[in-house]
Write a protein that holds these residues in place. Structure first.
Motif, PDB file in Angstrom:
ATOM      1  N   HIS A   1      36.970  43.045  -2.051  1.00  0.00           N
ATOM      2  CA  HIS A   1      36.180  44.408  -1.767  1.00  0.00           C
ATOM      3  C   HIS A   1      34.639  44.086  -1.973  1.00  0.00           C
ATOM      4  O   HIS A   1      34.491  43.405  -2.636  1.00  0.00           O
ATOM      5  N   GLY A   2      33.779  45.146  -1.366  1.00  0.00           N
ATOM      6  CA  GLY A   2      32.330  44.801  -1.774  1.00  0.00           C
ATOM      7  C   GLY A   2      31.973  46.255  -1.656  1.00  0.00           C
ATOM      8  O   GLY A   2      32.530  47.299  -1.265  1.00  0.00           O
ATOM      9  N   TYR A   3      30.329  46.181  -1.604  1.00  0.00           N
ATOM     10  CA  TYR A   3      29.428  47.179  -1.718  1.00  0.00           C
ATOM     11  C   TYR A   3      28.120  46.687  -1.549  1.00  0.00           C
ATOM     12  O   TYR A   3      27.818  45.595  -1.876  1.00  0.00           O
ATOM     13  N   PRO A   4      27.462  47.818  -0.908  1.00  0.00           N
ATOM     14  CA  PRO A   4      25.572  47.449  -0.933  1.00  0.00           C
ATOM     15  C   PRO A   4      25.247  47.391  -2.164  1.00  0.00           C
ATOM     16  O   PRO A   4      25.795  48.246  -2.980  1.00  0.00           O
ATOM     17  N   VAL A   5      24.228  46.462  -2.470  1.00  0.00           N
ATOM     18  CA  VAL A   5      23.749  46.761  -3.563  1.00  0.00           C
ATOM     19  C   VAL A   5      22.257  46.622  -3.692  1.00  0.00           C
ATOM     20  O   VAL A   5      21.499  46.542  -2.693  1.00  0.00           O
ATOM     21  N   ASN A   6      21.704  47.298  -4.619  1.00  0.00           N
ATOM     22  CA  ASN A   6      20.242  47.560  -4.926  1.00  0.00           C
ATOM     23  C   ASN A   6      19.795  46.413  -5.672  1.00  0.00           C
ATOM     24  O   ASN A   6      20.293  46.117  -6.870  1.00  0.00           O
ATOM     25  N   VAL A   7      18.736  45.573  -5.186  1.00  0.00           N
ATOM     26  CA  VAL A   7      18.187  44.442  -6.048  1.00  0.00           C
ATOM     27  C   VAL A   7      17.584  44.689  -7.619  1.00  0.00           C
ATOM     28  O   VAL A   7      17.446  43.861  -8.085  1.00  0.00           O
ATOM     29  N   LEU A   8      17.373  46.180  -7.450  1.00  0.00           N
ATOM     30  CA  LEU A   8      17.007  46.514  -8.952  1.00  0.00           C
ATOM     31  C   LEU A   8      17.876  46.355 -10.101  1.00  0.00           C
ATOM     32  O   LEU A   8      17.657  46.295 -11.004  1.00  0.00           O
ATOM     33  N   THR A   9      19.143  46.320  -9.569  1.00  0.00           N
ATOM     34  CA  THR A   9      20.229  46.391 -10.663  1.00  0.00           C
ATOM     35  C   THR A   9      21.293  45.203 -10.275  1.00  0.00           C
ATOM     36  O   THR A   9      21.840  45.299 -11.166  1.00  0.00           O
ATOM     37  N   ASP A  10      21.053  44.487  -9.278  1.00  0.00           N
ATOM     38  CA  ASP A  10      22.123  43.454  -9.101  1.00  0.00           C
ATOM     39  C   ASP A  10      21.622  42.659  -7.936  1.00  0.00           C
ATOM     40  O   ASP A  10      21.326  43.056  -6.674  1.00  0.00           O
ATOM     41  N   SER A  11      21.674  41.373  -8.327  1.00  0.00           N
ATOM     42  CA  SER A  11      20.874  40.338  -6.917  1.00  0.00           C
ATOM     43  C   SER A  11      21.614  39.139  -7.232  1.00  0.00           C
ATOM     44  O   SER A  11      22.014  38.884  -8.331  1.00  0.00           O
ATOM     45  N   PRO A  12      21.531  38.282  -6.120  1.00  0.00           N
ATOM     46  CA  PRO A  12      21.969  37.079  -6.066  1.00  0.00           C
ATOM     47  C   PRO A  12      21.406  36.191  -6.817  1.00  0.00           C
ATOM     48  O   PRO A  12      20.399  36.386  -7.136  1.00  0.00           O
ATOM     49  N   CYS A  13      22.227  35.003  -7.293  1.00  0.00           N
ATOM     50  CA  CYS A  13      21.322  33.742  -8.123  1.00  0.00           C
ATOM     51  C   CYS A  13      20.358  33.078  -7.077  1.00  0.00           C
ATOM     52  O   CYS A  13      20.416  33.140  -5.649  1.00  0.00           O
ATOM     53  N   SER A  14      19.448  32.308  -7.549  1.00  0.00           N
ATOM     54  CA  SER A  14      18.392  31.820  -6.935  1.00  0.00           C
ATOM     55  C   SER A  14      18.821  30.853  -5.945  1.00  0.00           C
ATOM     56  O   SER A  14      18.375  30.579  -4.895  1.00  0.00           O
ATOM     57  N   GLU A  15      20.073  30.376  -6.119  1.00  0.00           N
ATOM     58  CA  GLU A  15      20.643  29.252  -5.218  1.00  0.00           C
ATOM     59  C   GLU A  15      20.994  29.874  -3.922  1.00  0.00           C
ATOM     60  O   GLU A  15      20.621  29.388  -2.905  1.00  0.00           O
ATOM     61  N   ILE A  16      21.202  31.379  -4.044  1.00  0.00           N
ATOM     62  CA  ILE A  16      21.877  31.914  -2.559  1.00  0.00           C
ATOM     63  C   ILE A  16      20.472  32.060  -1.807  1.00  0.00           C
ATOM     64  O   ILE A  16      20.221  32.251  -0.822  1.00  0.00           O
ATOM     65  N   LEU A  17      19.636  32.796  -2.851  1.00  0.00           N
ATOM     66  CA  LEU A  17      18.368  33.345  -2.240  1.00  0.00           C
ATOM     67  C   LEU A  17      17.579  31.918  -1.523  1.00  0.00           C
ATOM     68  O   LEU A  17      17.090  32.217  -0.512  1.00  0.00           O
ATOM     69  N   LYS A  18      17.497  30.852  -2.142  1.00  0.00           N
ATOM     70  CA  LYS A  18      17.018  29.712  -1.612  1.00  0.00           C
ATOM     71  C   LYS A  18      17.881  29.476  -0.179  1.00  0.00           C
ATOM     72  O   LYS A  18      17.184  28.968   0.906  1.00  0.00           O
ATOM     73  N   THR A  19      19.242  28.996  -0.330  1.00  0.00           N
ATOM     74  CA  THR A  19      19.766  29.147   1.029  1.00  0.00           C
ATOM     75  C   THR A  19      19.534  30.163   2.233  1.00  0.00           C
ATOM     76  O   THR A  19      19.208  29.577   3.339  1.00  0.00           O
ATOM     77  N   TRP A  20      19.249  31.296   1.836  1.00  0.00           N
ATOM     78  CA  TRP A  20      18.832  32.305   2.793  1.00  0.00           C
ATOM     79  C   TRP A  20      17.531  32.272   3.329  1.00  0.00           C
ATOM     80  O   TRP A  20      17.276  32.101   4.504  1.00  0.00           O
ATOM     81  N   SER A  21      16.624  31.722   2.221  1.00  0.00           N
ATOM     82  CA  SER A  21      15.133  31.501   2.897  1.00  0.00           C
ATOM     83  C   SER A  21      15.037  30.314   3.728  1.00  0.00           C
ATOM     84  O   SER A  21      14.213  30.132   4.432  1.00  0.00           O
ATOM     85  N   GLN A  22      15.892  29.297   3.661  1.00  0.00           N
ATOM     86  CA  GLN A  22      15.970  28.175   4.341  1.00  0.00           C
ATOM     87  C   GLN A  22      16.767  28.436   5.814  1.00  0.00           C
ATOM     88  O   GLN A  22      17.286  27.424   6.608  1.00  0.00           O
TER      89      GLN A  22
END
Length: 125
Positions: A95-116
């Protein structure tokens, strides 16, 4: 890999949603499941968590809202959310939910993957 089961939870949707406690989906349940499947198939895993987003025309789609007062900028009614977090709450059932990056955010590996990744705007991450 076994096909996952996705269950939407009513506490992130009207009428059961409590605006001072949780984020709210503003996309349909079918779109919510599509966001999950997209992240799952892309292997955007962080342990037993799948992160995901929805983008079109090089823009991140708004998928949710955060109305919790301490996370809403002055002069606004809510914060628009573009990322989602999905957790495995029993074997291969998510199950899931939308997140606010002020309280919850993905690890740097996921962010790097998305940026590429083509089609995901870097400035909105």
């Amino acid at each position: 890999m076994q096909t996952p089961t996705y269950e939407n939870k009513s506490d992130h949707r009207l009428p059961e949603w409590k605006k001072d406690k949780k984020s709210k989906w503003i996309i349909s349940i079918d779109q919510e499941k599509d966001v999950f499947i997209s992240g799952y198939n892309a292997k955007w895993f962080e342990g037993k968590t799948v992160w995901s987003l929805k983008s079109a025309n090089n823009t991140l789609d708004i998928i949710g809202e955060d109305h919790r007062p301490r996370f809403v900028p002055k002069g606004k009614a809510y914060t628009e959310l573009v990322l989602a977090k999905f957790v495995e709450h029993s074997t291969n059932c998510w199950h899931g939910y939308p997140v606010n990056v002020l309280t919850d955010s993905p690890c740097s590996e996921i962010l790097k993957t998305w940026s590429q990744s083509p089609g995901i705007p870097k400035k909105q991450l």
